[in-house]
Design an enzyme around this catalytic site. Structure first.
Site, PDB file in Angstrom:
ATOM      1  N   GLY A  28       0.988  -1.208  -0.060  1.00 22.17           N
ATOM      2  CA  GLY A  28       0.159   0.025   0.075  1.00 22.17           C
ATOM      3  C   GLY A  28       0.903   1.268  -0.137  1.00 22.17           C
ATOM      4  N   SER A  32      -0.570   4.328   4.582  1.00 24.36           N
ATOM      5  CA  SER A  32      -2.045   4.147   4.388  1.00 24.36           C
ATOM      6  C   SER A  32      -2.745   2.921   5.393  1.00 24.36           C
ATOM      7  CB  SER A  32      -1.942   3.393   2.990  1.00 24.36           C
ATOM      8  OG  SER A  32      -1.011   2.271   2.950  1.00 24.36           O
ATOM      9  N   SER A  35       0.771  -1.051   8.427  1.00 19.96           N
ATOM     10  CA  SER A  35       1.231  -1.590   9.602  1.00 19.96           C
ATOM     11  C   SER A  35       0.106  -1.944  10.525  1.00 19.96           C
ATOM     12  CB  SER A  35       2.196  -0.637  10.475  1.00 19.96           C
ATOM     13  OG  SER A  35       3.294  -0.181   9.603  1.00 19.96           O
ATOM     14  N   THR A  54      12.453  -2.388  11.232  1.00 17.96           N
ATOM     15  CA  THR A  54      13.628  -2.010  10.386  1.00 17.96           C
ATOM     16  C   THR A  54      13.908  -0.497  10.402  1.00 17.96           C
ATOM     17  OG1 THR A  54      12.526  -1.917   8.201  1.00 17.96           O
ATOM     18  CG2 THR A  54      13.472  -4.005   9.048  1.00 17.96           C
ATOM     19  N   HIS A  69       4.464   3.455  17.019  1.00 16.72           N
ATOM     20  CA  HIS A  69       4.603   2.106  16.845  1.00 16.72           C
ATOM     21  C   HIS A  69       4.875   1.092  17.980  1.00 16.72           C
ATOM     22  CE1 HIS A  69       4.004   1.869  12.325  1.00 16.72           C
ATOM     23  NE2 HIS A  69       4.270   3.114  12.347  1.00 16.72           N
ATOM     24  N   ARG A  70       5.859   1.514  18.660  1.00 15.55           N
ATOM     25  CA  ARG A  70       6.301   0.623  19.902  1.00 15.55           C
ATOM     26  C   ARG A  70       4.975   0.780  20.755  1.00 15.55           C
ATOM     27  NH1 ARG A  70      12.054   3.528  21.070  1.00 15.55           N
ATOM     28  NH2 ARG A  70      13.401   2.088  19.474  1.00 15.55           N
ATOM     29  N   ALA A  71       4.529   1.814  21.062  1.00 16.15           N
ATOM     30  CA  ALA A  71       3.473   1.769  22.137  1.00 16.15           C
ATOM     31  C   ALA A  71       2.171   1.213  21.786  1.00 16.15           C
ATOM     32  CB  ALA A  71       2.994   3.557  22.512  1.00 16.15           C
ATOM     33  N   ARG A  73       2.156  -1.835  19.840  1.00 21.23           N
ATOM     34  CA  ARG A  73       2.103  -3.122  19.773  1.00 21.23           C
ATOM     35  C   ARG A  73       1.737  -3.718  21.153  1.00 21.23           C
ATOM     36  NH1 ARG A  73       7.879  -2.342  18.025  1.00 21.23           N
ATOM     37  NH2 ARG A  73       7.456  -1.145  16.590  1.00 21.23           N
TER      38      ARG A  73
END
Length: 135
Positions: A28, A32, A35, A54, A69-71, A73
């Site tokens: 995508g 978008s 993730s 990465t 993103h860390r928070a 997961r």
């Protein structure tokens, strides 16, 4: 990316359900929702998950995105932050979990190309210096 461990039935072995390995590629545009979709898909598997990140924190915007993103997961996931050694990270992740989520191949490739470019510039500079010093 999703790897699911396979259980080969043998006589006298456990009667666990055998799940064939599969690969899911999510494509995508930038930002978008790839993730979050991949994270929902991994969570819905009900299997242990290893997340390979990465991205590198090259500026304030990326630092903020990485923190978000860390928070987001789930706490039970294994996270490996590896910007370059993807084969090693995949091997390690496959030992930790049945589902391996890789985010993002594009960033990984950019990291590899930047490293190669930087090494090439170093090599070129070293070659120039050896020519000016007569080595």
């Amino acid at each position: 990316m999703s790897f699911v461990s396979e259980n080969h039935e043998q006589p006298g072995a456990s009667s666990e359900q055998t799940i064939s390995p599969r690969l899911i590629l999510i494509l995508g545009g930038a930002r978008s929702g790839k993730s979050s979709f991949a994270e929902r898909l991994a969570t819905s598997s009900g299997r242990p998950v290893a997340f390979i990140a990465t991205a590198t924190a090259s500026d304030d915007e990326m630092r903020e995105r990485i923190a978000r993103h860390r928070a987001s997961r789930p706490k039970g996931w294994h996270t490996l932050e590896e910007p370059l050694d993807l084969p090693g990270a995949v091997r390690q992740a496959a030992e930790l979990a049945d589902v391996v989520l890789l985010d993002c191949v594009t960033l990984w490739l950019g990291n590899v190309l930047l490293q190669a470019s930087g090494q090439r510039e170093k090599d070129d500079k070293g070659e120039e210096e050896s020519h000016t010093t007569g080595e």
